[in-house]
Design a protein around this motif. Sequence first.
Motif, PDB file in Angstrom:
ATOM      1  N   CYS A 105       0.847  -1.192   0.000  1.00 41.24           N
ATOM      2  CA  CYS A 105       0.000   0.000   0.000  1.00 41.24           C
ATOM      3  C   CYS A 105       0.881   1.241   0.000  1.00 41.24           C
ATOM      4  O   CYS A 105       1.760   1.391   0.850  1.00 41.24           O
ATOM      5  CB  CYS A 105      -0.931   0.028   1.209  1.00 41.24           C
ATOM      6  SG  CYS A 105      -1.933   1.547   1.253  1.00 41.24           S
ATOM      7  N   LYS A 135      -0.006   4.141   0.720  1.00 39.21           N
ATOM      8  CA  LYS A 135      -0.383   5.113   1.748  1.00 39.21           C
ATOM      9  C   LYS A 135       0.071   4.703   3.145  1.00 39.21           C
ATOM     10  O   LYS A 135       0.476   5.539   3.936  1.00 39.21           O
ATOM     11  CB  LYS A 135      -1.901   5.304   1.761  1.00 39.21           C
ATOM     12  CG  LYS A 135      -2.406   6.157   0.608  1.00 39.21           C
ATOM     13  CD  LYS A 135      -3.901   6.406   0.766  1.00 39.21           C
ATOM     14  CE  LYS A 135      -4.418   7.376  -0.259  1.00 39.21           C
ATOM     15  NZ  LYS A 135      -3.934   8.743  -0.050  1.00 39.21           N
ATOM     16  N   CYS A 136      -0.077   3.424   3.462  1.00 43.87           N
ATOM     17  CA  CYS A 136       0.177   3.031   4.849  1.00 43.87           C
ATOM     18  C   CYS A 136       1.252   1.965   5.001  1.00 43.87           C
ATOM     19  O   CYS A 136       1.546   1.547   6.117  1.00 43.87           O
ATOM     20  CB  CYS A 136      -1.106   2.547   5.506  1.00 43.87           C
ATOM     21  SG  CYS A 136      -1.679   0.960   4.869  1.00 43.87           S
ATOM     22  N   ILE A 188       1.376  -1.223   4.535  1.00 41.23           N
ATOM     23  CA  ILE A 188       1.093  -2.646   4.750  1.00 41.23           C
ATOM     24  C   ILE A 188       1.205  -3.351   3.402  1.00 41.23           C
ATOM     25  O   ILE A 188       1.220  -2.704   2.352  1.00 41.23           O
ATOM     26  CB  ILE A 188      -0.294  -2.878   5.391  1.00 41.23           C
ATOM     27  CG1 ILE A 188      -1.430  -2.513   4.432  1.00 41.23           C
ATOM     28  CG2 ILE A 188      -0.412  -2.110   6.705  1.00 41.23           C
ATOM     29  CD1 ILE A 188      -2.799  -2.956   4.907  1.00 41.23           C
ATOM     30  N   CYS A 201      -4.446   0.105  -0.325  1.00 41.29           N
ATOM     31  CA  CYS A 201      -5.109  -1.023   0.339  1.00 41.29           C
ATOM     32  C   CYS A 201      -6.591  -0.703   0.580  1.00 41.29           C
ATOM     33  O   CYS A 201      -6.988   0.462   0.576  1.00 41.29           O
ATOM     34  CB  CYS A 201      -4.388  -1.364   1.649  1.00 41.29           C
ATOM     35  SG  CYS A 201      -4.764  -0.247   3.007  1.00 41.29           S
ATOM     36  N   CYS A 210      -7.286   1.936   3.405  1.00 41.83           N
ATOM     37  CA  CYS A 210      -6.976   3.323   3.020  1.00 41.83           C
ATOM     38  C   CYS A 210      -8.000   3.837   2.012  1.00 41.83           C
ATOM     39  O   CYS A 210      -8.382   5.006   2.045  1.00 41.83           O
ATOM     40  CB  CYS A 210      -5.567   3.422   2.453  1.00 41.83           C
ATOM     41  SG  CYS A 210      -4.269   3.272   3.700  1.00 41.83           S
ATOM     42  N   ARG A 244      -9.163  -0.375  11.123  1.00 40.26           N
ATOM     43  CA  ARG A 244      -8.744   1.029  11.279  1.00 40.26           C
ATOM     44  C   ARG A 244      -9.844   1.879  11.882  1.00 40.26           C
ATOM     45  O   ARG A 244     -11.017   1.656  11.643  1.00 40.26           O
ATOM     46  CB  ARG A 244      -8.447   1.683   9.924  1.00 40.26           C
ATOM     47  CG  ARG A 244      -7.530   0.973   9.024  1.00 40.26           C
ATOM     48  CD  ARG A 244      -6.090   1.130   9.437  1.00 40.26           C
ATOM     49  NE  ARG A 244      -5.308   0.253   8.589  1.00 40.26           N
ATOM     50  CZ  ARG A 244      -4.798   0.622   7.411  1.00 40.26           C
ATOM     51  NH1 ARG A 244      -4.944   1.846   6.978  1.00 40.26           N
ATOM     52  NH2 ARG A 244      -4.123  -0.247   6.700  1.00 40.26           N
TER      53      ARG A 244
HETATM   54 ZN   LIG Z   1      -3.127   1.374   3.181  1.00 37.20          ZN
END
Ligand SMILES: [Zn+2]
Length: 175
Positions: free
Chosen positions: A35, A37-38, A40, A70, A73, A117
């Motif tokens: 991902c 953005k994060c 993972i 992901c 996100c 999340r």
């Molecule tokens: Zn993510």
Amino acid sequence: MAEIKKTAKRLNFKNPRLRRDAHEFPGGGKGLVICEKCDIFYYQKSWHHNADAFIAKRENKDLPVKFAVCPACQMIKNRQYEGEVIIRNVPEKLKNEVINLANAYCDRAFLKDPLDRLAAIGFVGSDISVRVTENQLANKLGKKIKDAFNKVKTKTSFQKSPGDVARVIVEFLEK
Ligand SMILES: [Zn+2]
């Protein structure tokens, strides 16, 4: 909704869509999807933490790597959520404690499952609303709040389709 966290943007209440396919990520193939953005990563049909450590292992260094966003996100970006805990009648002096507990609980859930999340937390009128990416997380958080405070009654209800959002009502009986 008055936001508490800077990152928790205003939510779109319309069409929160359930992502039943969240754990099946297309395009995974034999390699990894990280991902962007994060951080993972998706590998062998599930999401994991710490892509760097995984890739650093010698046996994994030749695996093909792709980048994507992901499902968690993506949901947050779209202002969607699968579960919501609405906490009613919270005594003024306990509000911060409730918010901190919700944040900490979601942080721990994320460590256990990368797709669990906190999507948004804030006030709706005088109620505290905690929106999360997985409906079971909402149920567990509702129970956690019930256990953590005295004199709390909880009620769980499921909103019918099209939303399929699990909505957990936690009510403080005494101010
Ligand atoms: Zn993510």
